[in-house]
Design an enzyme around this catalytic site. Structure first.
Site, mmCIF file in Angstrom:
data_model
loop_
_atom_site.group_PDB
_atom_site.id
_atom_site.type_symbol
_atom_site.label_atom_id
_atom_site.label_comp_id
_atom_site.label_asym_id
_atom_site.label_seq_id
_atom_site.Cartn_x
_atom_site.Cartn_y
_atom_site.Cartn_z
ATOM 1 N N MET A 1 43.233 23.191 57.362
ATOM 2 C CA MET A 1 42.145 22.232 57.117
ATOM 3 C C MET A 1 42.083 21.159 58.207
ATOM 4 O O MET A 1 41.019 20.859 58.740
ATOM 5 C CB MET A 1 42.370 21.531 55.776
ATOM 6 C CG MET A 1 42.260 22.427 54.575
ATOM 7 S SD MET A 1 40.598 23.037 54.306
ATOM 8 C CE MET A 1 39.791 21.570 53.683
ATOM 9 N N LEU B 1 48.266 16.600 55.091
ATOM 10 C CA LEU B 1 49.593 17.215 55.000
ATOM 11 C C LEU B 1 49.734 17.967 53.684
ATOM 12 O O LEU B 1 48.949 17.768 52.760
ATOM 13 C CB LEU B 1 50.654 16.111 55.124
ATOM 14 C CG LEU B 1 50.675 15.436 56.501
ATOM 15 C CD1 LEU B 1 51.395 14.094 56.453
ATOM 16 C CD2 LEU B 1 51.311 16.354 57.535
ATOM 17 N N THR C 1 45.996 16.702 49.318
ATOM 18 C CA THR C 1 46.014 16.701 47.850
ATOM 19 C C THR C 1 47.424 16.333 47.412
ATOM 20 O O THR C 1 48.365 17.105 47.633
ATOM 21 C CB THR C 1 45.636 18.079 47.288
ATOM 22 O OG1 THR C 1 44.383 18.466 47.847
ATOM 23 C CG2 THR C 1 45.529 18.049 45.773
ATOM 24 N N ARG D 1 35.690 21.769 48.245
ATOM 25 C CA ARG D 1 35.105 22.965 48.865
ATOM 26 C C ARG D 1 36.175 23.730 49.646
ATOM 27 O O ARG D 1 37.346 23.382 49.625
ATOM 28 C CB ARG D 1 33.888 22.646 49.738
ATOM 29 C CG ARG D 1 32.776 21.954 48.940
ATOM 30 C CD ARG D 1 31.505 21.768 49.746
ATOM 31 N NE ARG D 1 30.492 21.125 48.919
ATOM 32 C CZ ARG D 1 29.586 20.285 49.374
ATOM 33 N NH1 ARG D 1 29.529 19.979 50.654
ATOM 34 N NH2 ARG D 1 28.703 19.755 48.541
ATOM 35 N N LYS E 1 40.418 14.822 42.297
ATOM 36 C CA LYS E 1 40.775 16.108 42.919
ATOM 37 C C LYS E 1 41.616 16.970 41.969
ATOM 38 O O LYS E 1 41.453 18.189 41.915
ATOM 39 C CB LYS E 1 41.544 15.840 44.223
ATOM 40 C CG LYS E 1 42.080 17.068 44.935
ATOM 41 C CD LYS E 1 40.993 17.921 45.559
ATOM 42 C CE LYS E 1 41.617 19.106 46.299
ATOM 43 N NZ LYS E 1 40.610 20.037 46.810
ATOM 44 N N ASN F 1 40.725 20.620 40.847
ATOM 45 C CA ASN F 1 41.553 21.786 41.200
ATOM 46 C C ASN F 1 42.134 22.486 39.976
ATOM 47 O O ASN F 1 42.407 23.686 40.026
ATOM 48 C CB ASN F 1 42.640 21.403 42.206
ATOM 49 C CG ASN F 1 42.089 21.506 43.623
ATOM 50 O OD1 ASN F 1 40.878 21.423 43.810
ATOM 51 N ND2 ASN F 1 42.945 21.706 44.601
ATOM 52 N N MET G 1 40.352 23.143 37.456
ATOM 53 C CA MET G 1 39.284 24.107 37.147
ATOM 54 C C MET G 1 39.212 25.214 38.199
ATOM 55 O O MET G 1 39.131 26.399 37.868
ATOM 56 C CB MET G 1 37.942 23.380 37.021
ATOM 57 C CG MET G 1 37.934 22.421 35.850
ATOM 58 S SD MET G 1 36.293 21.919 35.340
ATOM 59 C CE MET G 1 35.676 23.430 34.641
HETATM 60 P P1 NAD Z 1 48.557 23.828 56.037
HETATM 61 O O1 NAD Z 1 49.893 24.187 55.516
HETATM 62 O O2 NAD Z 1 47.726 24.860 56.727
HETATM 63 O O3 NAD Z 1 48.722 22.588 57.064
HETATM 64 C C1 NAD Z 1 49.654 21.541 56.953
HETATM 65 C C2 NAD Z 1 50.020 21.053 58.352
HETATM 66 O O4 NAD Z 1 50.861 19.904 58.247
HETATM 67 C C3 NAD Z 1 50.788 22.097 59.176
HETATM 68 O O5 NAD Z 1 50.170 22.256 60.453
HETATM 69 C C4 NAD Z 1 52.180 21.492 59.317
HETATM 70 O O6 NAD Z 1 52.851 21.839 60.510
HETATM 71 C C5 NAD Z 1 51.873 20.007 59.247
HETATM 72 N N1 NAD Z 1 53.016 19.178 58.842
HETATM 73 C C6 NAD Z 1 53.851 19.365 57.775
HETATM 74 N N2 NAD Z 1 54.746 18.358 57.719
HETATM 75 C C7 NAD Z 1 54.481 17.532 58.764
HETATM 76 C C8 NAD Z 1 55.052 16.313 59.221
HETATM 77 N N3 NAD Z 1 56.100 15.760 58.601
HETATM 78 N N4 NAD Z 1 54.528 15.736 60.333
HETATM 79 C C9 NAD Z 1 53.460 16.293 60.963
HETATM 80 N N5 NAD Z 1 52.880 17.441 60.587
HETATM 81 C C10 NAD Z 1 53.370 18.049 59.494
HETATM 82 O O7 NAD Z 1 47.756 23.195 54.811
HETATM 83 P P2 NAD Z 1 46.161 23.042 54.626
HETATM 84 O O8 NAD Z 1 45.620 24.260 53.973
HETATM 85 O O9 NAD Z 1 45.569 22.506 55.885
HETATM 86 O O10 NAD Z 1 46.139 21.895 53.483
HETATM 87 C C11 NAD Z 1 46.458 20.526 53.768
HETATM 88 C C12 NAD Z 1 46.200 19.705 52.509
HETATM 89 O O11 NAD Z 1 44.837 19.841 52.099
HETATM 90 C C13 NAD Z 1 47.039 20.141 51.282
HETATM 91 O O12 NAD Z 1 47.382 19.009 50.539
HETATM 92 C C14 NAD Z 1 46.068 21.041 50.511
HETATM 93 O O13 NAD Z 1 46.415 21.105 49.142
HETATM 94 C C15 NAD Z 1 44.746 20.341 50.766
HETATM 95 N N6 NAD Z 1 43.528 21.180 50.715
HETATM 96 C C16 NAD Z 1 43.513 22.444 51.231
HETATM 97 C C17 NAD Z 1 42.331 23.197 51.178
HETATM 98 C C18 NAD Z 1 42.275 24.612 51.735
HETATM 99 O O14 NAD Z 1 41.301 25.332 51.413
HETATM 100 N N7 NAD Z 1 43.238 25.052 52.541
HETATM 101 C C19 NAD Z 1 41.176 22.643 50.626
HETATM 102 C C20 NAD Z 1 41.209 21.338 50.152
HETATM 103 C C21 NAD Z 1 42.393 20.616 50.195
#
Ligand code: NAD
Length: 305
Positions: A12, A65, A96, A123, A171, A175, A177
């Site tokens: 994301m 994160l 989240t 989304r 959120k 989520n 749902m």
């Molecule tokens: P992801 O695992 O793809 O990305 C997380 C990133 O954070 C990774 O690149 C990782 O290297 C980095 N990271 C972890 N610890 C770190 C630190 N200490 N310092 C710096 N970087 C660090 O996850 P994502 O899918 O991008 O989701 C991120 C957040 O958004 C989560 O909370 C998720 O629940 C939420 N979210 C995801 C989606 C989706 O569809 N993927 C949609 C809405 C919300």
């Protein structure tokens, strides 16, 4: 113009940061995974070597994160954002996370002269790619105005839900749902497979009745049904979100038996090493257990409805 820090460039965060770059924001980026930064560097972002460097340089720091654990890691402590940022810095956490942790961080931020806004993302990942996300924001009125230009650069729909913490609470309602619908779709499609029905005919019926839902319509045809299990949104992250839902419910003595059941099925999927799959892959976990064919639509198939 404000300098913007962006920490967490995963599925994301990378797309969201790219949209900020494209709209002309001066961006400083950091991720533990250094390979995540290359595309953003070519788009004009400056790669920082530490959280501390981002904190000293920037006026607003965005975090995207996995969970509260990582957000607390980059904000607190001697090398964290709060201890190193200049007074008036704003943390815009879009991950989240546990809303109780957000509220705690906000109280700590205030003691340093900073503030926190929570703006988790609604989304799918494909919407984040296109700058079409929805944001649910918890912020004071003044801080909401500060972050609004960034949110407009990353999404199309913004709701100011209330004070700090209310974005994350909204959120979790959302989520609960979304993830329960994913589990329900998985079980429904597995039932259809176990009957030996024609999948495309079942799908057209479901899309034509009140059984349809956003997950079935928007997500399933492009992911598990098209044999694409790359995330998207992983089973691991969905499991984390259901744990936050249940934790918050238990704090308020609220029974959520459906959430508990979905949570434990996602636990089972992780135990079977499916945690890195897109969460629509929960369907395959169910089919594997029953040893029935996984539902897949024929190539080029489109909805009738
Ligand atoms: P992801 O695992 O793809 O990305 C997380 C990133 O954070 C990774 O690149 C990782 O290297 C980095 N990271 C972890 N610890 C770190 C630190 N200490 N310092 C710096 N970087 C660090 O996850 P994502 O899918 O991008 O989701 C991120 C957040 O958004 C989560 O909370 C998720 O629940 C939420 N979210 C995801 C989606 C989706 O569809 N993927 C949609 C809405 C919300």
């Amino acid at each position: 113009m404000s300098k913007i820090g962006f920490i967490g460039l995963g599925r994301m965060g990378k797309s969201m940061a790219l949209n900020l770059c494209k709209k002309g924001f001066e961006l400083f980026i950091f991720d533990l995974n250094t390979s995540a930064t290359a595309e953003l560097k070519s788009a004009g972002a400056q790669v920082s070597s530490s959280v501390k460097e981002i904190a000293t340089e920037c006026d607003i720091v965005v975090t995207m994160l996995p969970s509260s654990k990582e957000v607390e890691l980059v904000t607190l402590g001697d090398d964290g954002i709060f201890a190193n940022a200049k007074r008036g810095t704003l943390l815009l956490d879009m991950s989240t996370v546990d809303p109780a942790s957000t509220e705690r961080l906000h109280q700590i931020a205030l003691t340093h002269g900073h503030s926190v806004v929570d703006a988790p993302v609604g989304r799918l990942a494909i919407h984040a790619d296109r700058g079409e996300s929805l944001f649910m924001v918890g912020a004071s009125d003044g801080d909401f105005k500060r972050v609004e230009p960034l949110l407009k650069a990353m999404g199309t729909t913004i709701y100011h839900c209330g004070p700090v913490g209310s974005g994350g609470k909204t959120k979790l309602v959302n989520n609960f749902m979304v993830i329960s619908l994913c589990q329900m779709n998985g079980e429904a499609l597995a039932l259809s497979q176990s009957f030996g029905l024609d999948l495309t005919k079942t799908l057209n019926v479901l899309y034509g009745t009140s059984a349809t839902n956003g997950q079935l319509r928007l997500n399933f045809p492009n992911k598990v049904l098209a044999n694409d299990l790359t995330p998207g949104f992983t089973i691991d992250l969905a499991h984390k979100d259901m744990s936050l839902v249940l934790g918050s419910a238990h704090t308020n003595s609220l029974p959520m038996p459906l959430a508990a059941s979905v949570y434990e099925f996602f636990s089972q999927a992780r135990a079977a090493k499916f945690g890195h799959y897109d969460f629509t892959g929960i369907t395959d976990v169910i089919c594997n257990l029953s040893n029935i064919n996984k539902p897949r639509t024929p190539e080029g198939w489109t909805l009738d409805n």
